[in-house]
Design an enzyme around this catalytic site. Structure first.
Site, PDB file in Angstrom:
ATOM      1  N   ASP A 159      64.326  66.337  92.203  1.00  0.00           N
ATOM      2  CA  ASP A 159      63.924  65.250  93.088  1.00  0.00           C
ATOM      3  C   ASP A 159      62.582  64.602  92.748  1.00  0.00           C
ATOM      4  O   ASP A 159      62.302  63.507  93.237  1.00  0.00           O
ATOM      5  CB  ASP A 159      63.839  65.761  94.546  1.00  0.00           C
ATOM      6  CG  ASP A 159      65.175  65.641  95.266  1.00  0.00           C
ATOM      7  OD1 ASP A 159      66.136  65.134  94.670  1.00  0.00           O
ATOM      8  OD2 ASP A 159      65.250  66.077  96.433  1.00  0.00           O
TER       9      ASP A 159
ATOM     10  N   GLY B  62      69.917  59.281  89.418  1.00  0.00           N
ATOM     11  CA  GLY B  62      68.744  58.905  88.642  1.00  0.00           C
ATOM     12  C   GLY B  62      67.795  60.047  88.377  1.00  0.00           C
ATOM     13  O   GLY B  62      66.590  59.858  88.215  1.00  0.00           O
ATOM     14  N   LYS B  63      68.309  61.275  88.343  1.00  0.00           N
ATOM     15  CA  LYS B  63      67.431  62.429  88.196  1.00  0.00           C
ATOM     16  C   LYS B  63      67.446  63.021  86.791  1.00  0.00           C
ATOM     17  O   LYS B  63      66.433  63.473  86.282  1.00  0.00           O
ATOM     18  CB  LYS B  63      67.834  63.518  89.196  1.00  0.00           C
ATOM     19  CG  LYS B  63      67.668  63.109  90.663  1.00  0.00           C
ATOM     20  CD  LYS B  63      68.247  64.161  91.595  1.00  0.00           C
ATOM     21  CE  LYS B  63      68.140  63.724  93.058  1.00  0.00           C
ATOM     22  NZ  LYS B  63      68.826  64.673  93.966  1.00  0.00           N
ATOM     23  N   VAL B  64      68.632  63.079  86.196  1.00  0.00           N
ATOM     24  CA  VAL B  64      68.772  63.755  84.912  1.00  0.00           C
ATOM     25  C   VAL B  64      69.432  62.814  83.915  1.00  0.00           C
ATOM     26  O   VAL B  64      70.440  62.183  84.226  1.00  0.00           O
ATOM     27  CB  VAL B  64      69.630  65.035  85.071  1.00  0.00           C
ATOM     28  CG1 VAL B  64      69.967  65.636  83.718  1.00  0.00           C
ATOM     29  CG2 VAL B  64      68.917  66.049  85.943  1.00  0.00           C
TER      30      VAL B  64
ATOM     31  N   HIS C  16      64.592  63.291  84.059  1.00  0.00           N
ATOM     32  CA  HIS C  16      64.360  64.477  83.235  1.00  0.00           C
ATOM     33  C   HIS C  16      65.122  64.307  81.923  1.00  0.00           C
ATOM     34  O   HIS C  16      66.315  64.025  81.920  1.00  0.00           O
ATOM     35  CB  HIS C  16      64.823  65.743  83.965  1.00  0.00           C
ATOM     36  CG  HIS C  16      63.998  66.064  85.174  1.00  0.00           C
ATOM     37  ND1 HIS C  16      62.657  66.371  85.091  1.00  0.00           N
ATOM     38  CD2 HIS C  16      64.306  66.119  86.492  1.00  0.00           C
ATOM     39  CE1 HIS C  16      62.183  66.599  86.317  1.00  0.00           C
ATOM     40  NE2 HIS C  16      63.166  66.449  87.179  1.00  0.00           N
TER      41      HIS C  16
END
Lengths: 350, 350, 350, 350
Positions: C258, C301-303, C273
């Site tokens: 997050d 939209g995190k990894v 990430h």
């Protein structure tokens, strides 16, 4: 130490899907997420499959389903013409269903038995355990003996497992079926063929081994795995539109899926299975077929993509809901049983 | 759209446990917890089983193990006399091992194929998918044809799957084995019997169906499931001390466990399997045999409790570690192969 | 009845990845299938991440990893500058790592204890069980007391869990670390921040509750969950290229993922990430985050998708292979630790 | 490319357990095996717990349950006084329940989206995915903003997550709750405290980070994890007889179990949780707490052994059956809500 009678006192009771109506519950799951939505979709496809009067429905059974209390669901499915053929592990058909038809029962085992800590005691009492369910091993030996007896009464020669299981139905017809609901007996009466592609891998195996051993060099019977496959393939060729309702994976799943390819090998351009439902807890990630997706089967030309659904659930939970939904929706009411066993009697007579 | 050649370019490579030594790693796991400790104990029991020169070792194979790159592990186990009999699903033996012995290969499938979104495309290109592995279906059809050819060349009559698989070994001996490591061929050379109790449930089934269909009413061959069970039971009676090394569950697990009871049915007071290892991802909670604990098997009188260990892991990870450990510990070096196939040739000749 | 000493005699031993070289084994898995191939790819991505000198590496720990024998793997990862921040459940950091740093140990529990049949006996002996591992509850109460003591020695005010854990490192520095390998102490020495976003959900909670209760209306300390999140987000903003090495799922996985969104909320256009590895046995099919795929994280939209890999394996098996591979490949040798704790000391000083 | 509106058209609908009666179905499962029997026993224990008027019932929620369509089940459980406290992951309470109370919805995602192959497209459209469920990210940012707004309106100081969530209920009371069923709002009205021990690990975290960042060195709020634990422990001390109804594992399970020990640390000889139900798909074999048996918890002195039951099933299937059974059995009708929030308001006022 408790006695055998202490352990074997509460019989397993088979759920009766005709007695409760899960339609409102299942409909409520249609716009939820995860397994609920999958289950609702599987129930809907099952209903749709039963309304497709051309479709021959093949029920595949793996896992200890009958001892778990699902016997009446499947026996009723035959009775109400919802199923046209069965492919199963031997245990469900012989050790569990036929065993109960001989008048024996399965018993509720206390939760603590699951720990495995009492298995030496159970061994001493000749009680067999399936997770949380118990069986009197002496009664199972009676079942083995009946299988031996049926083997001995058949003319020597080559049989499919279907033919042998039909003879088990005849045995029940003659001697009396000692339970009010039996898959083997119901299938016998409704001309629904049952196949156990690994037939010796159950109580039948003990009967067959005893038969082979006693006969020595004299003529004897053989259970031909190839004949099984040929017979089920003949059903597919005679009735090209088919659907699979699979509980568990294992050999039954693969065997039933493969008849599409087998028909092709014999020069028949048979369509893929049009409908496919699978209920399983098997994991997709180990690449074993039990958990392989129905999409993967489509790469092999076995299962069509439009009406397929996997439901990740243990069977005792999902089967009553899905089959109960299909029963109460009544889509099966115009179905006539395909009576494939009649056709195969002609085909396989030697 | 990519071509078939685009998809089938990186072959699966089989891991070679003789090339790396996992002993220090596995020893480090002995006083850890969870799966590491279980795996270390399983490795230790495997080594102990191989040092017990009286013990006949039965390898059980379920799941797509050969296509996954474990072929050489098992072929080497035969070569180095670590295994005396094999019970397997048909797919491992016929569609995968024999298939490679005919000169074909399995291919690495890109990760995205697992999604199932490309299966229609694969279908069009006649590429079959096993999770993340690809097969040229045209080559698989060649394998089906060879199975048909072998069926046709056998004298009509009743065979165990073991006898048929031995004929497959002879075929490789005659025509040449086109891979440097084959379970079927290695077993043939070392008199290790291989049983596939559901033999028609694989490429063999397509060959057998074609054979039965072509022969019509003429004499033909039959693959007798009962004979399989009888033969493996004879091994148990001839060599009462036995151990099971089980990869996956399914029919092979049950079949091999059951020979203890079968020997008893035939009047031989055979001891339970003294050693039992199972590597599986199957869940204990659905009551299916694949995940049933080895303790549960002891309630059935099948498996002894002293040296049993389940390892909850996907096979490609655990098998190289356990078998690699056993190989490098060298406990097998004094073993002589039991050459059970020689004994069975006498037994089963008609 | 056995005594406490009978139960608590074989300590858990922590695996030392510097002592064996799994590189040949892991390389052999690259062109296999299923978990082996996934694991080899995860190892390769880990090595690649460590060679990317700009990348800040965040280690996420959920599940009982330290008590299971993985302590030294993670402590060494800090020592060799392979990790820049840790997000963990409280149990791993406080009840297990810090507990051992106080001089206590975890113990091997016999397999039969897993059955749960001996838990009443363990309860009576004040022994706590984690599946197959045992803890002396009296020692755990000492750990609770030390946490209370540290709480009382801090000035009243608001702390992040990171600040508190740093104080635990200082405690070890002052009083002496009574084990040769400690995550808390190694992190303290190397300025690696450790976050436990649910800090009271472990032995720390007992110390904090005692502190709050004793203080009553007097000034006291608070562990601010928001401050944790803000601090880790600051690391992301200061060092935009990041990678996650996640063992298990739960809060640590979600929390660390997050921070990309949190940076965005603060007006920093931080990249996703860049690298993400997760080792888990959690199932994708229940929709819980623990088993949600890293692809799903990309929809949030995190990894990023290029270098992500999930490995379906219990951690004690997969972590030594992947981290051992990364260690012996040596890609980390040019890395300098990011020493984020130094930066945060400035940021969070009040 | 489809538009956002194409994707977000079928909202998730929450199942209403008051509308169908699963009692006959669940009763039929009592003498079956496996999960069916477990589920029936769990339903029976739940009913028994609700008839025990002294028992304070703590509901634990982990996994994406609200977005999956279970919101109304839990909101109704509060409304009908079946629940006295809730411990949850932040996502269920903030991102999902409060989010819907702000007037937003979750949407059914097509099955193919699960493949992960469309996540880049979803990313571009600012749609977030939870397995087979979709969320409009712009709406989620509104929820983040409201959390920031609530943070800013609170007086600076230290709060438990319970106090903050109560402020969220007040917000709904003031601004209007824009959905007909909300856990946060129902809990507010019924004085049921809700705890999120990792409160910043959700949309709340984004609001808190924004608050901290904007305030800089000015006074601000803190969410004290220790205070949460202290408050729930106070409930246990005030009402010693307690039961847990746990959906999923994770932090909520551990946190709620631990209050027994915490009460003991504070010198109260509190009894173990008298009732404990857990519904989970987590595996027992990796030693993580999510799947650890309730028997294991008894070794820690947390859960009593008489009335505990784990149900291995995905929650969307098992929760409607168990809670539906308890609702229609009506055992809760004599219950008065414990209104613990009233008590805590006194306790935690500073």
């Amino acid at each position: 130490m408790p006695t055998k009678a202490d352990y074997l006192k509460d019989p397993i009771e088979h759920i009766d899907i005709t007695k409760f109506n899960p339609v409102p519950l299942v409909n409520s799951m249609k716009n939820m997420a995860f397994t609920a939505r999958d289950l609702a979709r599987a129930a809907d496809i099952t209903d749709r499959m039963l309304r497709d009067e051309e479709c021959g429905v093949i029920l595949c059974l793996a896992g200890s389903l009958i001892s778990a209390g699902l016997k009446k669901v499947f026996a009723d499915a035959i009775k109400y013409k919802m199923v046209d053929a069965i492919v199963s592990t031997g245990a469900n058909i012989v050790d569990q269903d036929f065993f109960e038809a001989l008048g024996f029962k399965h018993y509720v085992g206390e939760e603590k038995l699951r720990s495995g800590m009492f298995d030496a005691e159970l061994r001493e009492l000749e009680i067999d355990r399936i997770y949380d369910t118990l069986i009197d091993e002496e009664q199972l030996r009676v079942c083995d003996d009946v299988m031996h007896e049926i083997s001995d009464h058949l003319d020597s020669g080559v049989y499919s497992s279907r033919e042998f299981i039909r003879a088990m139905g005849q045995y029940l017809e003659t001697k009396g079926c000692k339970t009010d609901s039996s898959i083997v007996y119901e299938a016998y009466k409704n001309e629904v063929p049952i196949f156990c592609p690994a037939f010796s891998d159950c109580s039948a195996g003990f009967g067959l081994v005893a038969h082979l051993h006693a006969r020595g060099d004299a003529p004897k019977i053989a259970i031909d795995s190839g004949k099984d496959f040929y017979e089920l393939t003949r059903c597919k060729m005679a009735n090209p539109t088919t659907g699979l309702f699979m509980v568990g994976g294992g050999v039954p799943k693969n065997f039933a899926q493969d008849i599409v390819v087998a028909a092709d090998v014999l020069g028949h351009d048979a369509p893929m299975h049009k409908y496919a439902i699978q209920i399983t807890v098997a994991d997709v990630r180990d690449g074993a077929l039990s958990g392989s997706t129905l999409k993967e089967a489509s790469s092999w030309g076995k299962v069509d993509l439009a009406y397929e659904q996997m439901v990740f659930s243990e069977a005792t939970l999902a089967v009553p809901l899905i089959m109960g939904y299909a029963f109460h929706q009544g889509g099966w009411k115009n179905r006539k049983g395909k009576r494939w066993a009649e056709m195969l009697e002609g085909v396989t007579a030697e």
